[in-house]
Design an enzyme around this catalytic site. Structure first.
Site, PDB file in Angstrom:
ATOM      1  N   HIS A   1      -1.755  -1.854  16.036  1.00  0.00           N
ATOM      2  CA  HIS A   1      -2.617  -0.792  15.481  1.00  0.00           C
ATOM      3  C   HIS A   1      -2.271   0.582  16.050  1.00  0.00           C
ATOM      4  O   HIS A   1      -3.108   1.491  16.083  1.00  0.00           O
ATOM      5  CB  HIS A   1      -4.124  -1.063  15.756  1.00  0.00           C
ATOM      6  CG  HIS A   1      -4.704  -2.150  14.901  1.00  0.00           C
ATOM      7  ND1 HIS A   1      -5.574  -3.088  15.382  1.00  0.00           N
ATOM      8  CD2 HIS A   1      -4.533  -2.429  13.579  1.00  0.00           C
ATOM      9  CE1 HIS A   1      -5.919  -3.917  14.398  1.00  0.00           C
ATOM     10  NE2 HIS A   1      -5.297  -3.534  13.310  1.00  0.00           N
TER      11      HIS A   1
ATOM     12  N   ASP B   1     -15.690 -11.310   5.586  1.00  0.00           N
ATOM     13  CA  ASP B   1     -16.108  -9.948   5.247  1.00  0.00           C
ATOM     14  C   ASP B   1     -17.428  -9.615   5.944  1.00  0.00           C
ATOM     15  O   ASP B   1     -18.430 -10.301   5.738  1.00  0.00           O
ATOM     16  CB  ASP B   1     -16.266  -9.863   3.711  1.00  0.00           C
ATOM     17  CG  ASP B   1     -16.355  -8.423   3.251  1.00  0.00           C
ATOM     18  OD1 ASP B   1     -17.303  -7.727   3.672  1.00  0.00           O
ATOM     19  OD2 ASP B   1     -15.475  -8.002   2.485  1.00  0.00           O
ATOM     20  N   MET B   2     -17.407  -8.562   6.746  1.00  0.00           N
ATOM     21  CA  MET B   2     -18.589  -8.215   7.530  1.00  0.00           C
ATOM     22  C   MET B   2     -19.792  -7.911   6.647  1.00  0.00           C
ATOM     23  O   MET B   2     -20.924  -8.231   7.006  1.00  0.00           O
ATOM     24  CB  MET B   2     -18.255  -7.027   8.448  1.00  0.00           C
ATOM     25  CG  MET B   2     -19.354  -6.658   9.389  1.00  0.00           C
ATOM     26  SD  MET B   2     -19.893  -8.032  10.458  1.00  0.00           S
ATOM     27  CE  MET B   2     -18.693  -7.966  11.777  1.00  0.00           C
ATOM     28  N   ARG B   3     -19.565  -7.311   5.477  1.00  0.00           N
ATOM     29  CA  ARG B   3     -20.707  -7.000   4.595  1.00  0.00           C
ATOM     30  C   ARG B   3     -21.438  -8.271   4.177  1.00  0.00           C
ATOM     31  O   ARG B   3     -22.662  -8.317   4.156  1.00  0.00           O
ATOM     32  CB  ARG B   3     -20.232  -6.262   3.332  1.00  0.00           C
ATOM     33  CG  ARG B   3     -19.922  -4.812   3.607  1.00  0.00           C
ATOM     34  CD  ARG B   3     -19.134  -4.201   2.488  1.00  0.00           C
ATOM     35  NE  ARG B   3     -17.797  -4.801   2.434  1.00  0.00           N
ATOM     36  CZ  ARG B   3     -16.759  -4.246   1.849  1.00  0.00           C
ATOM     37  NH1 ARG B   3     -16.900  -3.102   1.239  1.00  0.00           N
ATOM     38  NH2 ARG B   3     -15.588  -4.839   1.853  1.00  0.00           N
TER      39      ARG B   3
ATOM     40  N   ARG C   1       5.460   1.618   7.360  1.00  0.00           N
ATOM     41  CA  ARG C   1       4.761   1.010   8.479  1.00  0.00           C
ATOM     42  C   ARG C   1       5.513  -0.273   8.849  1.00  0.00           C
ATOM     43  O   ARG C   1       5.732  -1.133   7.988  1.00  0.00           O
ATOM     44  CB  ARG C   1       3.330   0.669   8.075  1.00  0.00           C
ATOM     45  CG  ARG C   1       2.571   0.049   9.212  1.00  0.00           C
ATOM     46  CD  ARG C   1       1.152  -0.237   8.818  1.00  0.00           C
ATOM     47  NE  ARG C   1       0.421  -0.709   9.967  1.00  0.00           N
ATOM     48  CZ  ARG C   1      -0.862  -0.985   9.943  1.00  0.00           C
ATOM     49  NH1 ARG C   1      -1.557  -0.827   8.842  1.00  0.00           N
ATOM     50  NH2 ARG C   1      -1.463  -1.422  11.024  1.00  0.00           N
TER      51      ARG C   1
ATOM     52  N   GLU D   1      -3.758   5.892   8.823  1.00  0.00           N
ATOM     53  CA  GLU D   1      -2.417   5.465   9.252  1.00  0.00           C
ATOM     54  C   GLU D   1      -1.334   6.056   8.346  1.00  0.00           C
ATOM     55  O   GLU D   1      -0.250   6.401   8.818  1.00  0.00           O
ATOM     56  CB  GLU D   1      -2.353   3.933   9.263  1.00  0.00           C
ATOM     57  CG  GLU D   1      -3.178   3.348  10.400  1.00  0.00           C
ATOM     58  CD  GLU D   1      -3.758   1.980  10.108  1.00  0.00           C
ATOM     59  OE1 GLU D   1      -4.275   1.775   8.986  1.00  0.00           O
ATOM     60  OE2 GLU D   1      -3.717   1.118  11.001  1.00  0.00           O
TER      61      GLU D   1
ATOM     62  N   LYS E   1       0.876  -1.172   0.000  1.00  0.00           N
ATOM     63  CA  LYS E   1       0.000   0.000   0.000  1.00  0.00           C
ATOM     64  C   LYS E   1       0.911   1.218   0.000  1.00  0.00           C
ATOM     65  O   LYS E   1       1.920   1.216   0.706  1.00  0.00           O
ATOM     66  CB  LYS E   1      -0.791  -0.008   1.310  1.00  0.00           C
ATOM     67  CG  LYS E   1      -2.267   0.168   1.189  1.00  0.00           C
ATOM     68  CD  LYS E   1      -2.889  -0.080   2.551  1.00  0.00           C
ATOM     69  CE  LYS E   1      -4.227   0.558   2.684  1.00  0.00           C
ATOM     70  NZ  LYS E   1      -4.817   0.307   3.992  1.00  0.00           N
TER      71      LYS E   1
ATOM     72  N   ARG F   1      -8.698 -14.120  12.159  1.00  0.00           N
ATOM     73  CA  ARG F   1      -7.907 -14.415  13.364  1.00  0.00           C
ATOM     74  C   ARG F   1      -8.826 -14.663  14.558  1.00  0.00           C
ATOM     75  O   ARG F   1      -9.869 -14.034  14.675  1.00  0.00           O
ATOM     76  CB  ARG F   1      -6.952 -13.270  13.676  1.00  0.00           C
ATOM     77  CG  ARG F   1      -5.791 -13.194  12.712  1.00  0.00           C
ATOM     78  CD  ARG F   1      -4.918 -11.993  12.998  1.00  0.00           C
ATOM     79  NE  ARG F   1      -4.986 -11.020  11.922  1.00  0.00           N
ATOM     80  CZ  ARG F   1      -4.579  -9.754  12.019  1.00  0.00           C
ATOM     81  NH1 ARG F   1      -4.079  -9.304  13.162  1.00  0.00           N
ATOM     82  NH2 ARG F   1      -4.683  -8.938  10.994  1.00  0.00           N
TER      83      ARG F   1
ATOM     84  N   HIS G   1     -10.844  -0.052  16.948  1.00  0.00           N
ATOM     85  CA  HIS G   1     -10.402  -0.123  15.545  1.00  0.00           C
ATOM     86  C   HIS G   1     -10.931  -1.453  14.995  1.00  0.00           C
ATOM     87  O   HIS G   1     -10.374  -2.515  15.274  1.00  0.00           O
ATOM     88  CB  HIS G   1      -8.867  -0.060  15.481  1.00  0.00           C
ATOM     89  CG  HIS G   1      -8.336  -0.220  14.094  1.00  0.00           C
ATOM     90  ND1 HIS G   1      -7.753   0.799  13.397  1.00  0.00           N
ATOM     91  CD2 HIS G   1      -8.327  -1.290  13.265  1.00  0.00           C
ATOM     92  CE1 HIS G   1      -7.400   0.375  12.192  1.00  0.00           C
ATOM     93  NE2 HIS G   1      -7.740  -0.906  12.093  1.00  0.00           N
ATOM     94  N   LEU G   2     -12.035  -1.376  14.257  1.00  0.00           N
ATOM     95  CA  LEU G   2     -12.698  -2.600  13.783  1.00  0.00           C
ATOM     96  C   LEU G   2     -12.560  -2.700  12.269  1.00  0.00           C
ATOM     97  O   LEU G   2     -13.325  -2.073  11.524  1.00  0.00           O
ATOM     98  CB  LEU G   2     -14.185  -2.587  14.182  1.00  0.00           C
ATOM     99  CG  LEU G   2     -14.489  -2.293  15.660  1.00  0.00           C
ATOM    100  CD1 LEU G   2     -15.993  -2.260  15.896  1.00  0.00           C
ATOM    101  CD2 LEU G   2     -13.821  -3.320  16.573  1.00  0.00           C
ATOM    102  N   GLY G   3     -11.555  -3.437  11.826  1.00  0.00           N
ATOM    103  CA  GLY G   3     -11.373  -3.660  10.390  1.00  0.00           C
ATOM    104  C   GLY G   3     -11.258  -5.156  10.194  1.00  0.00           C
ATOM    105  O   GLY G   3     -11.784  -5.944  10.983  1.00  0.00           O
TER     106      GLY G   3
ATOM    107  N   GLY H   1     -12.655  -0.229   8.870  1.00  0.00           N
ATOM    108  CA  GLY H   1     -13.682  -0.468   7.847  1.00  0.00           C
ATOM    109  C   GLY H   1     -15.058  -0.766   8.432  1.00  0.00           C
ATOM    110  O   GLY H   1     -16.067  -0.238   7.951  1.00  0.00           O
TER     111      GLY H   1
END
Ligand code: ADP
Length: 387
Positions: free
Chosen positions: A175, A277-279, A87, A373, A15, A235, A202-204, A322
């Site tokens: 994080h 994926d939460m969606r 990072r 970040e 990234k 995880r 921090h919920l991603g 996210g």
């Protein structure tokens, strides 16, 4: 004017973003995904519009970086990269702030690879690739552990024989770049809350929570590794160490098998048997998907209570990442049954993703703050040149 390239190198991804010293808006941002297999390069300009790219056979971070550099060239408008910020997941006991990467620093960071074998080696590959591409540009390492480096002893140790604490077996927390950014934003937009007791969630795809008192991290749900605490995309989160012993002794799994299971096949994916994926989970009507969400929410609520207890109360709760930034449903669920903590959600503000989503009457202010970040890395790198 200084031009900063920020890099965040994962196992098969890179990234990146480019910033100049006169703006917090990146000139260009992007991501190389699936390095080594079927790599793709995505690039966005200053206004967030997609730019055309070419990706042929990117099998190493070095090749990915070379292709990134030629892709961003037209956007730089003649500017050269003066400094590169990276990072880096682990700074061990040494680093509580960003550091310029010398050969000695790189050697130290390499000794930390066993502490974060799935991340640290790739972060260091990114540094080596950038050193080769920009031999004269300073390389600055910014650590996910640094923000947590001054936890009180009770939140830094495990109750195992003391010698291991001295060998570095500690609750590091991760994080940190995200928490650093959120702390800074809170100081800017809500200074009174920033001086108080705040829990940041921090919920991603990776997820953790941090208890921050007067701007300093006092506890994190993540500990020695980025496995602990909340369940994540793949995880497991908090796990009784006895489970690992059982899997080794009775199921005959090796350390590598268990690592693969706990990092890649557990969490939301493991529980739902459907997706990380939460969606996808929110859209599914399967019982397993619902149970995975229930477990995710329940563990956040437990940690929230624990963190408030650790600080003797709570003045602010901030959602980011996210899921935290985009899912009104999860924020609403997390804040169910938290009236005892003085939390009262305003449902229409929550549905509209407003910055403050609690009611005027809520004793604890609940906020949504998009994290950044990359900007933390860019600012740290700029400080090195300015300083
Ligand atoms: P990473 O930790 O890889 O940076 P992100 O912070 O991008 O991950 O978060 C990815 C997670 O955010 C995924 O689980 C994704 O489903 C979730 N997410 C993104 N947008 C939404 C949304 N509108 N509703 C629910 N979940 C979302």
């Amino acid at each position: 004017m200084t031009t900063v390239l920020t890099l965040n190198a994962g196992s098969s991804s890179l990234k990146f973003a480019v910033y100049t010293s006169d703006s917090d808006q990146p000139l260009v941002t992007g991501l190389v995904d699936r390095i080594g297999t079927n790599a793709t390069l995505k690039l966005k300009d200053q206004r967030g519009f997609d730019l055309p790219t070419k990706t042929d056979g990117l099998s190493t971070h070095q090749e990915a970086l070379t292709s990134v550099l030629s892709a961003i060239e037209p956007e730089l408008d003649g500017k050269t990269i003066d400094i590169v910020g990276h990072r880096v997941v682990h700074g061990g006991l040494w680093y509580d702030a960003p550091v310029m990467v010398t050969d000695e620093v790189l050697e130290r960071l390499t000794t930390l690879e066993p502490f974060a074998p799935l991340h640290q080696p790739h972060n260091l590959s990114g540094i080596k690739a950038a050193k080769a591409a920009f031999p004269n540009a300073p390389q600055i390492a910014c650590f996910d552990t640094a923000f947590h480096r001054h936890h009180p002893y009770v939140n830094d140790t495990f109750a195992i024989p003391r010698a291991y604490y001295d060998k570095g077996v500690r609750r590091y927390g991760f994080h940190g770049l995200s928490y650093d950014y959120i702390s800074g934003e809170l100081r800017r937009i809500a200074p009174t809350i920033a001086q108080g007791r705040v829990v940041v969630a921090h919920l991603g795809n990776g997820a953790s929570m941090c208890a921050i008192q007067d701007g300093k991290s006092v506890a994190s749900t993540m500990g020695f590794s980025a496995l602990d605490g909340l369940p994540m995309g793949t995880r497991c989160g908090q796990l009784d160490a006895g489970v690992v012993l059982y899997l080794m002794d009775q199921e005959g799994l090796s350390a590598a098998d268990i690592s693969d299971m706990l990092y890649k096949k557990s969490g939301l994916l493991g529980l739902s048997d459907l997706s990380n994926d939460m969606r996808t989970l929110e859209a599914s009507d399967s019982i397993e998907a619902r149970q995975a969400i229930d477990y995710f929410v329940f563990r956040i609520q437990r940690e929230l209570g624990g963190m408030a207890a650790a600080m003797g109360g709570i003045d602010g709760l901030v959602f980011c990442g996210g899921i935290g930034e985009n899912s009104a449903f999860i924020r609403d669920r997390v804040c169910e049954r938290t009236a005892w903590m003085g939390i009262e959600i305003d449902h229409s503000r929550n549905d509209a993703h407003e910055q403050v989503i609690s009611t005027e009457m809520s004793r604890t202010t609940v906020m949504v703050i998009p994290t950044n970040e990359e900007l933390v890395i860019a600012r740290a790198a700029r400080e090195f040149t300015d300083g």
